[in-house]
Design an enzyme around this catalytic site. Structure first.
Site, short mmCIF file in Angstrom:
data_model
loop_
_atom_site.label_atom_id
_atom_site.label_comp_id
_atom_site.label_asym_id
_atom_site.label_seq_id
_atom_site.Cartn_x
_atom_site.Cartn_y
_atom_site.Cartn_z
N HIS A 1 0.94 -1.17 0.05
CA HIS A 1 0.11 0.01 -0.06
C HIS A 1 0.85 1.27 0.19
O HIS A 1 0.51 2.58 -0.38
CB HIS A 1 -1.14 0.00 1.06
CG HIS A 1 -2.34 0.10 0.99
ND1 HIS A 1 -2.89 0.31 -0.31
CD2 HIS A 1 -3.49 0.40 2.06
CE1 HIS A 1 -4.29 0.43 -0.36
NE2 HIS A 1 -4.49 0.56 1.18
N ASN B 1 -7.09 5.67 3.84
CA ASN B 1 -8.38 6.00 3.73
C ASN B 1 -8.92 7.42 3.81
O ASN B 1 -10.04 7.68 3.50
CB ASN B 1 -9.38 4.99 4.46
CG ASN B 1 -9.06 3.57 4.26
OD1 ASN B 1 -8.68 3.13 3.20
ND2 ASN B 1 -9.96 2.55 5.04
N ASP C 1 -0.97 2.69 -5.12
CA ASP C 1 -0.68 1.15 -5.99
C ASP C 1 -2.02 0.81 -6.51
O ASP C 1 -3.06 1.58 -6.33
CB ASP C 1 -0.67 0.23 -4.35
CG ASP C 1 -1.86 0.63 -3.49
OD1 ASP C 1 -2.09 1.57 -2.85
OD2 ASP C 1 -2.53 -0.31 -3.14
N ASN D 1 -9.63 3.24 -1.79
CA ASN D 1 -9.98 4.07 -0.91
C ASN D 1 -9.41 5.36 -0.85
O ASN D 1 -9.91 6.32 -0.53
CB ASN D 1 -10.10 3.38 0.28
CG ASN D 1 -11.12 2.30 0.43
OD1 ASN D 1 -12.06 2.06 -0.12
ND2 ASN D 1 -10.89 1.15 1.37
#
Length: 211
Positions: free
Chosen positions: A19, A66, A91, A112
């Site tokens: 991530h 997020n 990513d 997200n």
């Protein structure tokens, strides 16, 4: 001025995870340009520098993935920038590990971090630099996948992708995203190789027929 924002999660426990490839590319760009004046601003690590004559702001949100827009939105407002002045590196599970894609605009595609940026900007017209991390292994959840480190097989692919994208990001800043897409998106190379492969096959067929 351009903002180059890499998406990721703060903290050493997340530093090497899939991530965090956005953070990885921004750090690599900072190293290449000799930018080390990092400071905390608007829930992000930020550093200023220049790419050629263009002023840039490197950004790593500290809000966790997020809530990425919670850092990027206020920075955009503070510097009075338009969405077209933003480049977001992140990513992408829909691309094989180490593959890359540059986009001019678009939806979040289930990401997200991009959802949050879109929500805070209210506009989709910002460049995205996407680094493939592949799909989860059988039995793995998406969370397991994105918060796990890269395999030994994929690590060199990611390093190569980041090295490949550094001049692509520079191209977006100095020229524009269209030129970067034309020059660095690999799909055109694939088409060219496919055409060459067909041509070679046809030549081989002709030679065989002659024999």
């Amino acid at each position: 001025m351009k903002i180059i924002a890499g998406l990721g999660n703060p903290g050493s426990e997340y530093a090497a995870t899939k991530h965090n490839v956005g953070f990885m590319l921004v750090d690599a760009l900072a190293d290449k340009l000799g930018i080390d004046n990092w400071q905390d601003k608007f829930d992000a690590k930020v550093a200023q520098g220049f790419l050629g004559t263009e002023k840039i702001l490197l950004v790593k949100p500290l809000t966790y993935m997020n809530e990425s827009g919670r850092a990027i939105g206020p920075l955009m407002n503070f510097y009075k920038l338009e969405p077209e002045d933003l480049i977001v590196v992140h990513d992408d599970m829909d691309i094989p590990a180490g593959m890359v894609r540059i986009r001019k605009k678009g939806s979040a595609g289930g990401h997200n971090g991009i959802k949050s940026v879109l929500a805070h900007l209210g506009d989709e017209h910002f460049a995205r630099v996407r680094i493939g991390i592949g799909r989860p292994l059988p039995g793995w959840t998406v969370v397991n996948h994105v918060l796990a480190p890269f395999t030994d097989e994929d690590k060199p692919k990611i390093r190569e992708a980041i090295d490949y994208l550094l001049p692509a990001v520079e191209c977006i800043v100095k020229d524009d995203v269209d030129m970067a897409m034309n020059k660095y998106n690999p799909k055109k190379q694939k088409k060219k190789k496919a055409v060459e492969a067909v041509a070679e096959t046809q030549e081989g067929g002709t030679e065989n027929a002659a024999e």
